[in-house]
Design a protein around this motif. Sequence first.
Motif, PDB file in Angstrom:
ATOM      1  N   VAL A  11       0.837  -1.200   0.000  1.00  9.29           N
ATOM      2  CA  VAL A  11       0.000   0.000   0.000  1.00  9.29           C
ATOM      3  C   VAL A  11       0.873   1.250   0.000  1.00  9.29           C
ATOM      4  O   VAL A  11       0.643   2.183  -0.775  1.00  9.29           O
ATOM      5  N   TRP A  12       1.889   1.286   0.859  1.00 10.52           N
ATOM      6  CA  TRP A  12       2.759   2.452   0.908  1.00 10.52           C
ATOM      7  C   TRP A  12       3.573   2.605  -0.372  1.00 10.52           C
ATOM      8  O   TRP A  12       3.859   3.729  -0.800  1.00 10.52           O
ATOM      9  N   LEU A  18       2.453   6.641  -6.869  1.00  9.66           N
ATOM     10  CA  LEU A  18       1.453   7.578  -7.375  1.00  9.66           C
ATOM     11  C   LEU A  18       1.824   9.023  -7.046  1.00  9.66           C
ATOM     12  O   LEU A  18       1.603   9.925  -7.871  1.00  9.66           O
ATOM     13  N   ALA A  19       2.379   9.260  -5.868  1.00  4.30           N
ATOM     14  CA  ALA A  19       2.802  10.611  -5.497  1.00  4.30           C
ATOM     15  C   ALA A  19       3.925  11.094  -6.413  1.00  4.30           C
ATOM     16  O   ALA A  19       3.899  12.229  -6.900  1.00  4.30           O
ATOM     17  N   LEU A  25       4.326  14.525 -13.412  1.00  6.61           N
ATOM     18  CA  LEU A  25       3.376  15.006 -14.404  1.00  6.61           C
ATOM     19  C   LEU A  25       3.125  16.497 -14.258  1.00  6.61           C
ATOM     20  O   LEU A  25       3.141  17.247 -15.235  1.00  6.61           O
ATOM     21  N   ARG A  26       2.919  16.952 -13.034  1.00  5.37           N
ATOM     22  CA  ARG A  26       2.672  18.380 -12.817  1.00  5.37           C
ATOM     23  C   ARG A  26       3.929  19.210 -13.051  1.00  5.37           C
ATOM     24  O   ARG A  26       3.861  20.304 -13.603  1.00  5.37           O
ATOM     25  N   TYR A  27       5.070  18.699 -12.633  1.00  9.25           N
ATOM     26  CA  TYR A  27       6.316  19.441 -12.815  1.00  9.25           C
ATOM     27  C   TYR A  27       6.640  19.611 -14.288  1.00  9.25           C
ATOM     28  O   TYR A  27       7.178  20.637 -14.695  1.00  9.25           O
ATOM     29  N   SER A  28       6.299  18.605 -15.084  1.00  6.71           N
ATOM     30  CA  SER A  28       6.611  18.699 -16.508  1.00  6.71           C
ATOM     31  C   SER A  28       5.902  19.881 -17.156  1.00  6.71           C
ATOM     32  O   SER A  28       6.399  20.450 -18.124  1.00  6.71           O
TER      33      SER A  28
END
Length: 112
Positions: A11-12, A18-19, A25-28
């Motif tokens: 789970v971790w 995913l984090a 994805l956002r940084y790109s």
Amino acid sequence: MTQTVYSEAQVWTIILVLAIGTFVLRYSFLGLSGKRALPAWALKYLRYTSVGVLPAMVAPLVVWPAATGGAPDPARLIAAAATLLAGLVTRSVIWAILAGFATLYAMLWLLG
């Protein structure tokens, strides 16, 4: 139907992967173009992102609610209409939420 059981480590690991994926994805988009100003047309369209995303998240919960096993529910449809109407009339998110909340509970009480 069998249910998969994950260990705590799995789970971790999933959460961490995913984090990292979300960050990359956002940084790109944001990090690599952070030193440059975005064009005016892009800024104009970015203002409407939340207006497009929020209904897309809420619509399935209204049309196919889990509480009814996925069957359309008149109480939720009426509450969604009341929320939309209150939002259009008052131009206030708070009043729209309150109208939807009150309508949903009133309709659930009236319709059983």
